[in-house]
Motif scaffolding. Structure first.
Motif, PDB file in Angstrom:
ATOM      1  N   LEU A 131      25.568   7.008 -21.576  1.00  0.00           N
ATOM      2  CA  LEU A 131      24.579   5.941 -21.740  1.00  0.00           C
ATOM      3  C   LEU A 131      25.183   4.699 -22.387  1.00  0.00           C
ATOM      4  CD1 LEU A 131      21.588   5.371 -21.222  1.00  0.00           C
ATOM      5  CD2 LEU A 131      21.094   6.283 -23.503  1.00  0.00           C
ATOM      6  N   THR A 132      26.133   4.885 -23.290  1.00  0.00           N
ATOM      7  CA  THR A 132      26.769   3.728 -23.927  1.00  0.00           C
ATOM      8  C   THR A 132      27.577   2.913 -22.917  1.00  0.00           C
ATOM      9  OG1 THR A 132      28.642   5.128 -24.569  1.00  0.00           O
ATOM     10  CG2 THR A 132      26.890   4.840 -26.180  1.00  0.00           C
ATOM     11  N   PHE A 133      28.199   3.598 -21.942  1.00  0.00           N
ATOM     12  CA  PHE A 133      28.918   2.873 -20.886  1.00  0.00           C
ATOM     13  C   PHE A 133      27.951   1.999 -20.085  1.00  0.00           C
ATOM     14  CE2 PHE A 133      31.758   6.812 -20.884  1.00  0.00           C
ATOM     15  CZ  PHE A 133      32.705   6.236 -21.700  1.00  0.00           C
ATOM     16  N   LEU A 134      26.836   2.620 -19.659  1.00  0.00           N
ATOM     17  CA  LEU A 134      25.894   1.914 -18.787  1.00  0.00           C
ATOM     18  C   LEU A 134      25.275   0.716 -19.497  1.00  0.00           C
ATOM     19  CD1 LEU A 134      23.383   3.318 -16.292  1.00  0.00           C
ATOM     20  CD2 LEU A 134      22.495   1.870 -18.105  1.00  0.00           C
ATOM     21  N   THR A 135      24.786   0.896 -20.718  1.00  0.00           N
ATOM     22  CA  THR A 135      24.099  -0.207 -21.400  1.00  0.00           C
ATOM     23  C   THR A 135      25.049  -1.347 -21.736  1.00  0.00           C
ATOM     24  OG1 THR A 135      24.373   0.979 -23.509  1.00  0.00           O
ATOM     25  CG2 THR A 135      22.275   1.237 -22.344  1.00  0.00           C
ATOM     26  N   HIS A 136      26.314  -1.034 -22.004  1.00  0.00           N
ATOM     27  CA  HIS A 136      27.267  -2.107 -22.282  1.00  0.00           C
ATOM     28  C   HIS A 136      27.629  -2.851 -21.001  1.00  0.00           C
ATOM     29  CE1 HIS A 136      30.510  -4.289 -24.243  1.00  0.00           C
ATOM     30  NE2 HIS A 136      31.298  -3.943 -23.240  1.00  0.00           N
ATOM     31  N   ASN A 137      27.890  -2.127 -19.930  1.00  0.00           N
ATOM     32  CA  ASN A 137      28.305  -2.761 -18.676  1.00  0.00           C
ATOM     33  C   ASN A 137      27.175  -3.537 -18.013  1.00  0.00           C
ATOM     34  OD1 ASN A 137      30.903  -1.799 -18.849  1.00  0.00           O
ATOM     35  ND2 ASN A 137      30.506   0.032 -17.623  1.00  0.00           N
ATOM     36  N   ARG A 138      25.966  -2.991 -18.068  1.00  0.00           N
ATOM     37  CA  ARG A 138      24.863  -3.586 -17.324  1.00  0.00           C
ATOM     38  C   ARG A 138      24.046  -4.577 -18.145  1.00  0.00           C
ATOM     39  NH1 ARG A 138      21.276   0.588 -14.083  1.00  0.00           N
ATOM     40  NH2 ARG A 138      23.309   0.915 -13.082  1.00  0.00           N
ATOM     41  N   PHE A 139      23.898  -4.308 -19.449  1.00  0.00           N
ATOM     42  CA  PHE A 139      23.038  -5.147 -20.289  1.00  0.00           C
ATOM     43  C   PHE A 139      23.788  -5.816 -21.438  1.00  0.00           C
ATOM     44  CE2 PHE A 139      20.257  -1.807 -18.525  1.00  0.00           C
ATOM     45  CZ  PHE A 139      19.323  -2.597 -17.863  1.00  0.00           C
ATOM     46  N   ASN A 140      25.112  -5.648 -21.475  1.00  0.00           N
ATOM     47  CA  ASN A 140      25.944  -6.253 -22.521  1.00  0.00           C
ATOM     48  C   ASN A 140      25.521  -5.832 -23.938  1.00  0.00           C
ATOM     49  OD1 ASN A 140      27.609  -7.813 -20.731  1.00  0.00           O
ATOM     50  ND2 ASN A 140      25.876  -9.226 -20.472  1.00  0.00           N
ATOM     51  N   TYR A 141      25.138  -4.569 -24.070  1.00  0.00           N
ATOM     52  CA  TYR A 141      24.750  -4.056 -25.386  1.00  0.00           C
ATOM     53  C   TYR A 141      25.983  -3.911 -26.271  1.00  0.00           C
ATOM     54  CZ  TYR A 141      19.853  -2.788 -24.520  1.00  0.00           C
ATOM     55  OH  TYR A 141      18.499  -2.817 -24.292  1.00  0.00           O
ATOM     56  N   ASP A 142      25.882  -4.411 -27.503  1.00  0.00           N
ATOM     57  CA  ASP A 142      26.919  -4.137 -28.486  1.00  0.00           C
ATOM     58  C   ASP A 142      26.494  -2.917 -29.304  1.00  0.00           C
ATOM     59  OD1 ASP A 142      24.875  -5.084 -30.102  1.00  0.00           O
ATOM     60  OD2 ASP A 142      25.891  -6.959 -30.607  1.00  0.00           O
ATOM     61  N   SER A 143      27.283  -2.576 -30.334  1.00  0.00           N
ATOM     62  CA  SER A 143      26.995  -1.382 -31.125  1.00  0.00           C
ATOM     63  C   SER A 143      25.636  -1.475 -31.811  1.00  0.00           C
ATOM     64  CB  SER A 143      28.099  -1.162 -32.172  1.00  0.00           C
ATOM     65  OG  SER A 143      29.337  -0.954 -31.534  1.00  0.00           O
ATOM     66  N   MET A 144      25.250  -2.663 -32.268  1.00  0.00           N
ATOM     67  CA  MET A 144      23.973  -2.824 -32.960  1.00  0.00           C
ATOM     68  C   MET A 144      22.808  -2.563 -32.004  1.00  0.00           C
ATOM     69  SD  MET A 144      22.460  -3.316 -35.765  1.00  0.00           S
ATOM     70  CE  MET A 144      23.789  -3.927 -36.811  1.00  0.00           C
ATOM     71  N   LYS A 145      22.864  -3.120 -30.787  1.00  0.00           N
ATOM     72  CA  LYS A 145      21.789  -2.903 -29.826  1.00  0.00           C
ATOM     73  C   LYS A 145      21.718  -1.442 -29.394  1.00  0.00           C
ATOM     74  CE  LYS A 145      21.296  -7.546 -27.856  1.00  0.00           C
ATOM     75  NZ  LYS A 145      21.339  -8.352 -26.608  1.00  0.00           N
ATOM     76  N   GLN A 146      22.877  -0.810 -29.267  1.00  0.00           N
ATOM     77  CA  GLN A 146      22.867   0.603 -28.921  1.00  0.00           C
ATOM     78  C   GLN A 146      22.292   1.438 -30.062  1.00  0.00           C
ATOM     79  OE1 GLN A 146      26.920   1.280 -27.742  1.00  0.00           O
ATOM     80  NE2 GLN A 146      26.546   0.666 -25.632  1.00  0.00           N
TER      81      GLN A 146
END
Length: 433
Positions: free
Chosen positions: A276-291
């Motif tokens: 899930l961390t891969f997907l949210t970073h690649n697709r929504f540009n989530y950083d550690s705080m957003k994750q």
């Protein structure tokens, strides 16, 4: 004893989960030091795996994959240790084994506090993984003190303790990460705080946790309970529940099926959780705080569900409710797979959180009904061990699929594969009403 078990578990899980957001910075620190042989060996293994699955060569994903390797090692050690500790508690009592487990975990934090090199850090994780048997013993304590019609409430309380620990613990770790952002070198403050929490936990257990398995109801010796150590560490023997002796054949078959369902469910579940961390970073540009906020959202829903629906679930309904929760995981996988907007992502995560809150407590409640009183530790230890094995293997399999065929195909395949544990649970032949 139920509030005592709850508080002891929360203290333990706060110390355990606070390291999760610190792992990337810890691994970066060890990578920038004079790398010892163990670090170089594991780095080569991660590099080879990354090339095999086609993951990009970036510091962020290298750190995630390295952390996943450490996490899989920890889960594999729990797979080995949980049934042994469960069987020990059937012989020597719950209280001394919980104390022994807590001391072992505390020693691992002491080593972490002085681990200026990677080998020491890995040693701390090894000792922690071997010692982490208190959760399976806590479930055995709940089985000891709860009549069958109220056992589900007790398992839900353990689930709430997990949710609270996994909400607050990472926030504490993130706080230490922010405090240490501008400092240089190794920071032992988080480990020292973990030692403090475990010390409080140990003192609390010593003062308030009473023995729930009287001596007259225990196994006479470890050998009489399991005949040999092999059935407690052999994967095939664990799936067959060979260490649980003198139970009706029909009950043994049902235990085996429910154990297999539990393994398969957590195998697919842990794969989604890791990637899930891969997907949210690649697709929504989530950083550690957003994750972190995303996982906080999942945790809050789990607490609400476990404190409401699961605690009020009538005895005998665990299997049917587990099946309904697994069904919700299928659209959860698909929504996450194809989400192009955050509202769709969070709709999938809501269903994911519902399944997370329901399936494991319900299946644990059901499996605790099997075996004699003096076998509860072994039964629940084996059950938890199968879950640990799934968590050791699932992330690697899902990561391989994710980088090989893409997120959409990875989660779609996972959704289809969830019909396997659903079918097995249906075929278990257990009365659900």
């Amino acid at each position: 004893m139920l509030p005592v078990v709850f508080i002891a578990l929360v203290l333990d899980l706060l110390a355990f989960t606070m390291i999760l957001p610190l792992l990337p910075s810890l691994l970066d620190y060890y990578g920038n030091q004079d790398q010892d042989g163990l670090y170089s060996l594991l780095h080569s293994a991660v590099h080879g795996f990354r090339q095999l699955v086609g993951a990009p060569d970036t510091p962020r994903w290298n750190s995630v994959l390295f952390g996943g390797l450490i996490g899989s090692m920890f889960s594999f050690l729990q797979f080995l240790a949980s049934p042994l500790m469960g069987a020990m508690s059937d012989v020597y009592g719950r209280r001394p084994v919980v104390l022994l487990s807590t001391i072992g975990v505390g020693i691992s934090y002491v080593i972490w506090a002085v681990s200026h090199n990677f080998s020491l850090f890995v040693l701390s994780r090894i000792i922690g993984g071997i010692s982490k048997g208190n959760v399976s013993i806590s479930t055995a304590i709940v089985a000891d003190i709860s009549p069958p019609e109220k056992r589900g409430r007790g398992m839900a309380v353990i689930g709430i303790a997990f949710s609270v620990g996994f909400i607050i613990g990472p926030m504490i770790g993130a706080g230490f990460s922010v405090m240490n952002r501008n400092s240089v070198g190794f920071n032992s403050a988080p480990a020292l705080f973990a030692i403090f929490l475990l010390s409080v936990d140990l003192l609390y257990i010593y003062c308030f946790l009473k023995e729930t398995l009287p001596s007259e109801r225990r196994m006479k010796s470890l050998g009489s309970g399991v005949k040999a150590a092999w059935p407690l560490i052999s994967p095939l023997s664990l799936f067959k529940f060979e260490a649980v002796q003198n139970v009706p054949l029909q009950d043994l078959r049902r235990m085996q099926r429910v154990g297999g369902v539990y393994f398969l469910y957590l195998f697919f579940y842990s794969g989604l959780e890791f990637t899930l961390t891969f997907l949210t970073h690649n697709r929504f540009n989530y950083d550690s705080m957003k994750q972190g906020k995303m996982f906080f959202f999942i945790g809050i829903i789990m607490v609400i569900i476990q404190g409401g629906f699961v605690r009020r679930l009538k005895s005998g309904r665990e299997i049917s409710f587990s099946m309904k929760a697994m069904l919700t995981l299928i659209p959860a996988f698909l929504l996450v797979a194809f989400a192009q907007r955050e509202i769709i992502l969070y709709a999938g995560l809501s269903l994911f959180a519902f399944a997370s809150a329901v399936v494991v407590p319900c299946l644990t409640t059901h499996i605790s009904s099997y075996g004699t009183v003096e076998q509860k530790g072994a039964v629940l230890g084996i059950f938890r061990s199968l879950g640990a094995l799934a968590r050791a293997l699932g992330p690697a399999a899902a990561c391989t699929l994710y980088w090989s065929v893409g997120a959409e195909a990875c989660y779609s395949i996972g959704a289809v594969c969830l019909f396997i544990p659903l079918f097995l649970l249906y075929r278990a032949g257990v009365k659900t009403e």
